[in-house]
Design a protein around this motif. Sequence first.
Motif, PDB file in Angstrom:
ATOM      1  N   GLY A  88       1.339  19.805   6.775  1.00 55.99           N
ATOM      2  CA  GLY A  88       1.850  18.454   6.562  1.00 55.99           C
ATOM      3  C   GLY A  88       2.122  17.748   7.864  1.00 55.99           C
ATOM      4  N   GLY A  89       2.543  16.512   7.758  1.00 56.34           N
ATOM      5  CA  GLY A  89       2.849  15.755   8.964  1.00 56.34           C
ATOM      6  C   GLY A  89       2.985  14.267   8.704  1.00 56.34           C
ATOM      7  N   HIS A  90       2.716  13.502   9.740  1.00 61.62           N
ATOM      8  CA  HIS A  90       2.916  12.060   9.706  1.00 61.62           C
ATOM      9  C   HIS A  90       1.850  11.335   8.896  1.00 61.62           C
ATOM     10  N   CYS A  91       2.256  10.223   8.330  1.00 65.10           N
ATOM     11  CA  CYS A  91       1.324   9.338   7.646  1.00 65.10           C
ATOM     12  C   CYS A  91       0.569   8.515   8.686  1.00 65.10           C
ATOM     13  N   GLU A  92      -0.620   8.091   8.318  1.00 68.92           N
ATOM     14  CA  GLU A  92      -1.477   7.293   9.196  1.00 68.92           C
ATOM     15  C   GLU A  92      -1.762   5.951   8.529  1.00 68.92           C
ATOM     16  N   PRO A  93      -2.131   4.937   9.329  1.00 71.48           N
ATOM     17  CA  PRO A  93      -2.429   3.614   8.752  1.00 71.48           C
ATOM     18  C   PRO A  93      -3.535   3.638   7.700  1.00 71.48           C
ATOM     19  N   SER A  94      -4.425   4.607   7.780  1.00 66.67           N
ATOM     20  CA  SER A  94      -5.521   4.691   6.803  1.00 66.67           C
ATOM     21  C   SER A  94      -5.075   5.277   5.457  1.00 66.67           C
ATOM     22  N   ASP A  95      -3.890   5.875   5.393  1.00 64.33           N
ATOM     23  CA  ASP A  95      -3.400   6.457   4.147  1.00 64.33           C
ATOM     24  C   ASP A  95      -2.969   5.354   3.181  1.00 64.33           C
ATOM     25  N   THR A  96      -3.336   5.497   1.931  1.00 63.90           N
ATOM     26  CA  THR A  96      -2.963   4.493   0.930  1.00 63.90           C
ATOM     27  C   THR A  96      -1.948   5.015  -0.080  1.00 63.90           C
ATOM     28  N   THR A  97      -1.816   6.353  -0.181  1.00 59.28           N
ATOM     29  CA  THR A  97      -0.822   6.941  -1.077  1.00 59.28           C
ATOM     30  C   THR A  97      -0.117   8.082  -0.362  1.00 59.28           C
ATOM     31  N   LEU A  98       1.072   8.378  -0.814  1.00 55.81           N
ATOM     32  CA  LEU A  98       1.843   9.480  -0.248  1.00 55.81           C
ATOM     33  C   LEU A  98       1.141  10.812  -0.508  1.00 55.81           C
ATOM     34  N   ALA A  99       0.648  11.007  -1.731  1.00 54.43           N
ATOM     35  CA  ALA A  99      -0.079  12.240  -2.046  1.00 54.43           C
ATOM     36  C   ALA A  99      -1.354  12.345  -1.222  1.00 54.43           C
ATOM     37  N   GLY A 100      -2.005  11.221  -1.004  1.00 57.38           N
ATOM     38  CA  GLY A 100      -3.215  11.219  -0.175  1.00 57.38           C
ATOM     39  C   GLY A 100      -2.927  11.587   1.265  1.00 57.38           C
ATOM     40  N   GLY A 106       0.774  -1.229   0.000  1.00 52.90           N
ATOM     41  CA  GLY A 106       0.000   0.000   0.000  1.00 52.90           C
ATOM     42  C   GLY A 106       0.803   1.276   0.000  1.00 52.90           C
ATOM     43  N   LEU A 107       0.773   1.962   1.119  1.00 53.89           N
ATOM     44  CA  LEU A 107       1.437   3.259   1.260  1.00 53.89           C
ATOM     45  C   LEU A 107       2.935   3.158   1.016  1.00 53.89           C
ATOM     46  N   HIS A 108       3.559   2.151   1.596  1.00 48.82           N
ATOM     47  CA  HIS A 108       4.999   1.950   1.431  1.00 48.82           C
ATOM     48  C   HIS A 108       5.335   1.749  -0.044  1.00 48.82           C
ATOM     49  N   ALA A 109       4.597   0.884  -0.719  1.00 47.29           N
ATOM     50  CA  ALA A 109       4.838   0.618  -2.146  1.00 47.29           C
ATOM     51  C   ALA A 109       4.596   1.876  -2.981  1.00 47.29           C
ATOM     52  N   ASP A 110       3.581   2.653  -2.619  1.00 47.29           N
ATOM     53  CA  ASP A 110       3.309   3.888  -3.352  1.00 47.29           C
ATOM     54  C   ASP A 110       4.460   4.878  -3.192  1.00 47.29           C
ATOM     55  N   ALA A 111       5.010   4.976  -1.982  1.00 46.07           N
ATOM     56  CA  ALA A 111       6.132   5.883  -1.759  1.00 46.07           C
ATOM     57  C   ALA A 111       7.348   5.455  -2.580  1.00 46.07           C
ATOM     58  N   VAL A 112       7.614   4.152  -2.616  1.00 47.33           N
ATOM     59  CA  VAL A 112       8.740   3.647  -3.418  1.00 47.33           C
ATOM     60  C   VAL A 112       8.516   3.979  -4.888  1.00 47.33           C
ATOM     61  N   ALA A 113       7.313   3.730  -5.395  1.00 47.32           N
ATOM     62  CA  ALA A 113       7.017   4.005  -6.807  1.00 47.32           C
ATOM     63  C   ALA A 113       7.111   5.503  -7.103  1.00 47.32           C
ATOM     64  N   THR A 114       6.590   6.325  -6.195  1.00 46.69           N
ATOM     65  CA  THR A 114       6.620   7.778  -6.395  1.00 46.69           C
ATOM     66  C   THR A 114       8.047   8.287  -6.473  1.00 46.69           C
ATOM     67  N   LEU A 115       8.890   7.853  -5.541  1.00 44.11           N
ATOM     68  CA  LEU A 115      10.265   8.345  -5.499  1.00 44.11           C
ATOM     69  C   LEU A 115      11.144   7.715  -6.577  1.00 44.11           C
ATOM     70  N   THR A 116      10.836   6.495  -6.966  1.00 46.00           N
ATOM     71  CA  THR A 116      11.608   5.844  -8.038  1.00 46.00           C
ATOM     72  C   THR A 116      11.391   6.571  -9.354  1.00 46.00           C
ATOM     73  N   SER A 117      10.177   7.011  -9.614  1.00 44.25           N
ATOM     74  CA  SER A 117       9.872   7.658 -10.895  1.00 44.25           C
ATOM     75  C   SER A 117      10.123   9.164 -10.895  1.00 44.25           C
ATOM     76  N   TRP A 118      10.397   9.727  -9.717  1.00 46.82           N
ATOM     77  CA  TRP A 118      10.563  11.178  -9.608  1.00 46.82           C
ATOM     78  C   TRP A 118      11.913  11.617 -10.161  1.00 46.82           C
ATOM     79  N   HIS A 119      11.919  12.683 -10.942  1.00 47.49           N
ATOM     80  CA  HIS A 119      13.157  13.245 -11.487  1.00 47.49           C
ATOM     81  C   HIS A 119      13.598  14.407 -10.593  1.00 47.49           C
ATOM     82  N   ALA A 120      14.649  14.194  -9.829  1.00 45.99           N
ATOM     83  CA  ALA A 120      15.145  15.208  -8.902  1.00 45.99           C
ATOM     84  C   ALA A 120      15.675  16.416  -9.671  1.00 45.99           C
ATOM     85  N   PRO A 121      15.386  17.633  -9.187  1.00 41.72           N
ATOM     86  CA  PRO A 121      15.800  18.833  -9.913  1.00 41.72           C
ATOM     87  C   PRO A 121      17.250  19.270  -9.689  1.00 41.72           C
TER      88      PRO A 121
END
Length: 196
Positions: A79-91, A4-19
Amino acid sequence: MTGGLHADAVATLTSWHAPSPEQERLRELYLTVLAQRGDAMYRSSRPDHLTGSVLVFSADHRQVLLTLHAKAGLWLQTGGHCEPSDTTLAGAALREGVEESGIDDLAIDPVPVLLSRHAVPFCAPGGHHLDVQLVAVAPGGATAVRSEESADLRWFDVAHLPANTDDDVRNLVSAGARRLREDHAPAPAAETVYKS
């Protein structure tokens, strides 16, 4: 714990192009922490854990909404901490933005703008928040409502930020404004508008 959230964070950061090279180093650090810790998205991960934040722009992109952090004494983005109910980093970032701004129908760009690693002695002594920073746009005429977590909440002109903020916020405002100029406003969609 790594779905879920962990996998989404990995996918988000893997595909992100750092400036920048520094942002690329942070991206690699975040991915290393995610690879080493199944709970990297939660405050139980010590010394470091990922967090999500969102800089809220006014509908015309001329102002940003900042909250006066009660413990840090600085004007910061929401902003702040992620919660167990979160499914995506953007969410997670969007949920925090809605909770801290009182604006229900924020439209968020799910692609990170910047990353920020900062010490958090009041949260994890000796540890850091590995913050993933996004931008959102409020609808026209939106009224912000301060949450109990904040000492104050105000709109500031993009070119006139308060003195008691930090370079991370100033960099985020610049990068966020540039993102909105280049990509325009994120369009509200079912997956990018938080519903409480």
